[in-house]
Write a protein that holds these residues in place. Structure first.
Motif, short mmCIF file in Angstrom:
data_model
loop_
_atom_site.label_atom_id
_atom_site.label_comp_id
_atom_site.label_asym_id
_atom_site.label_seq_id
_atom_site.Cartn_x
_atom_site.Cartn_y
_atom_site.Cartn_z
N MET A 15 3.39 -1.13 2.40
CA MET A 15 2.55 -0.39 3.33
C MET A 15 1.51 0.40 2.26
O MET A 15 0.35 0.28 2.46
CB MET A 15 3.05 0.74 4.20
N LEU A 16 2.04 0.88 0.91
CA LEU A 16 1.18 1.46 -0.14
C LEU A 16 0.42 0.48 -0.58
O LEU A 16 -0.85 0.70 -0.55
CB LEU A 16 2.19 1.89 -1.08
N ILE A 66 -4.85 8.30 -1.82
CA ILE A 66 -3.86 7.94 -0.77
C ILE A 66 -2.75 9.29 -1.25
O ILE A 66 -2.65 9.37 -2.39
CB ILE A 66 -3.29 6.74 -1.10
N ILE A 67 -2.46 9.69 -0.09
CA ILE A 67 -1.22 10.85 -0.30
C ILE A 67 -0.03 10.09 -0.28
O ILE A 67 0.38 9.43 1.24
CB ILE A 67 -1.39 11.95 0.67
N CYS A 68 0.67 9.87 -0.99
CA CYS A 68 1.98 8.95 -1.01
C CYS A 68 3.21 10.02 -1.06
O CYS A 68 3.56 10.79 -2.31
CB CYS A 68 1.90 8.33 -2.40
N ILE A 69 3.99 10.16 -0.12
CA ILE A 69 4.86 11.17 -0.03
C ILE A 69 6.34 10.43 -0.39
O ILE A 69 6.96 9.69 0.21
CB ILE A 69 5.07 11.93 1.31
N ASN A 70 6.83 10.85 -1.68
CA ASN A 70 7.93 10.21 -2.26
C ASN A 70 9.42 11.09 -1.87
O ASN A 70 8.98 11.91 -1.47
CB ASN A 70 7.74 10.01 -3.64
N LEU A 71 10.35 10.37 -2.55
CA LEU A 71 11.64 11.05 -2.15
C LEU A 71 12.00 11.23 -0.73
O LEU A 71 12.58 12.06 -0.31
CB LEU A 71 11.74 12.27 -3.02
N ILE A 81 1.26 8.08 3.37
CA ILE A 81 2.18 6.89 3.37
C ILE A 81 3.58 7.61 2.74
O ILE A 81 3.55 8.39 1.79
CB ILE A 81 1.73 5.81 2.27
N LYS A 82 4.97 7.36 3.36
CA LYS A 82 6.18 7.68 3.15
C LYS A 82 6.55 6.52 2.20
O LYS A 82 6.75 5.57 2.68
CB LYS A 82 6.82 8.31 4.20
N ILE A 83 7.29 7.11 1.04
CA ILE A 83 7.98 6.04 0.24
C ILE A 83 9.26 6.45 -0.43
O ILE A 83 9.48 7.89 -0.20
CB ILE A 83 7.20 5.43 -0.92
#
Ligand SMILES: Nc1nc2c(ncn2[C@@H]2O[C@H](COP(=O)(O)OP(=O)(O)OP(=O)(O)O)[C@@H](O)[C@H]2O)c(=O)[nH]1
Ligand SMILES: [Mg+2]
Lengths: 84, 231
Positions: free
Chosen positions: B155-156, B113-118, B143-145
């Motif tokens: 969602m994550l 999973i590509i989790c785009i943070n900040l 997923i954006k978090i």
């Protein structure tokens, strides 16, 4: 248009913007520098230079990374004057 | 335990892995605004629906080619310990840099999973990220978090859940190399595949061998060598 000035990163002065053209090293050292963002085409800024020039801090792809002389002397790029 | 799954958090230094880990597990792994804080592998559990997700906080690195101890730890965990899902945590304000490691992970393992943070910081900077386009191009969920603001967690967690149940099938995009390299991969991949079976990605191991990665070779013989035949 003037002839582009190619310099080694080690010779950059504080504030200089340099567009990387080549990395003259290979193997693990080359890989490490590529991973840190020192790739051809990338624009790096000289952030801080210690009196003896070692290490030098560069801003590359939004992160500050310090390189030793052995590394920065093997990376070349075009010195970009104000506003390209 | 039948319904317990391991979820590894990988990513560049300072992208908020430990912040995410802490927020989800309720533990207190060191966080702070300097790179390289996570040294050992912290683990903690998250309960979700009928499942337990065992989160593993990997050290942050710019690459996974094992040029440092941290890189070796993170890489070995992903390829040899085989977590059920690997979540790559990216800094939304520095995607170009962060994708170096993300694309490496996509070559190493399938369930990513590509989790785009900040994302909160990115939005303030006027950076818009279209996660649908990225999902289509990468072949894995994006997923954006905001870990600090606890945004995007449902969602994550739901996506992790759907990967482990098989509701989502990841098809990670594979980097294509220049013809001569692809040719060499084609030559050795069948032999590699014969030796390691499906324990590791044969394409990835082939690439590492072409790169002369002796550390990986040693690790493979250490882990698989003796056990040969006992499978
Ligand atoms: N604004 C904002 N800050 C965040 C967010 N997530 C993390 N941070 C901050 O980013 C900094 C780094 O977070 P960490 O969780 O320590 O990062 P890490 O990925 O674990 O770092 P390493 O262990 O060095 O790899 C901390 O100051 C966090 O508070 C977020 O979603 N928004
Ligand atoms: Mg950490």
């Amino acid at each position: 248009m003037s002839i582009p000035k190619i310099i080694k990163l080690v010779n950059g002065e504080k504030g200089n913007l340099i567009r990387i053209t080549s990395l003259n090293l290979d193997g693990v050292m080359r890989r490490r520098l590529l991973d840190l963002g020192f790739v051809a085409g990338a624009i790096v800024e000289v952030i801080r230079k210690s009196p003896l020039g070692d290490p030098i801090a560069f801003r590359v792809s939004q992160t500050t990374i310090a390189l030793r002389k052995e590394e920065s002397s093997r990376i070349e790029g075009v010195l970009m004057t104000d506003g390209e | 335990m039948g319904n317990s799954y391991r979820v590894a958090l990988a990513g560049n230094p300072n992208t908020g892995k430990s912040t995410l880990f802490n927020a989800l597990t309720g533990l207190r792994q060191h966080t702070g605004n300097w790179a390289g804080k996570t040294v050992s592998l912290a683990q903690g559990n998250v309960l979700y629906k009928d499942k337990t997700f065992n989160l593993i906080d990997l050290p942050g690195t710019y690459s996974l080619f094992s040029n440092s101890n941290d890189e070796e730890v993170a890489r070995n965990y992903i390829v040899f310990e085989k977590p059920d899902v690997t979540v790559v945590v990216l800094d939304a304000t520095s995607l170009e840099r962060n994708f170096n490691l993300a694309l490496q992970v996509l070559e190493m393992t399938k369930n990513v999973i590509i989790c785009i943070n900040l994302i909160d910081v990115a939005e303030k900077q006027g950076i818009n990220i279209n996660e649908r386009i990225l999902t289509n191009r990468l072949g894995v969920p994006v997923i954006k978090i905001s870990a600090r603001n606890k945004k995007g967690f449902p969602m994550l967690l739901d996506t992790i859940d759907r990967i482990v149940t098989g509701a989502i099938e990841c098809v990670p995009v594979q980097t294509t190399y220049p013809d001569d390299i692809e040719e060499q991969i084609k030559n050795i991949e069948p032999k590699v595949s014969e030796l390691i079976g499906n324990r590791l990605s044969a394409r990835w191991v082939s690439l590492r061998l072409l790169d002369g990665d002796e550390k990986l070779l040693n690790e493979i013989s250490k882990r698989f060598g003796q056990k040969e035949g006992s499978e």
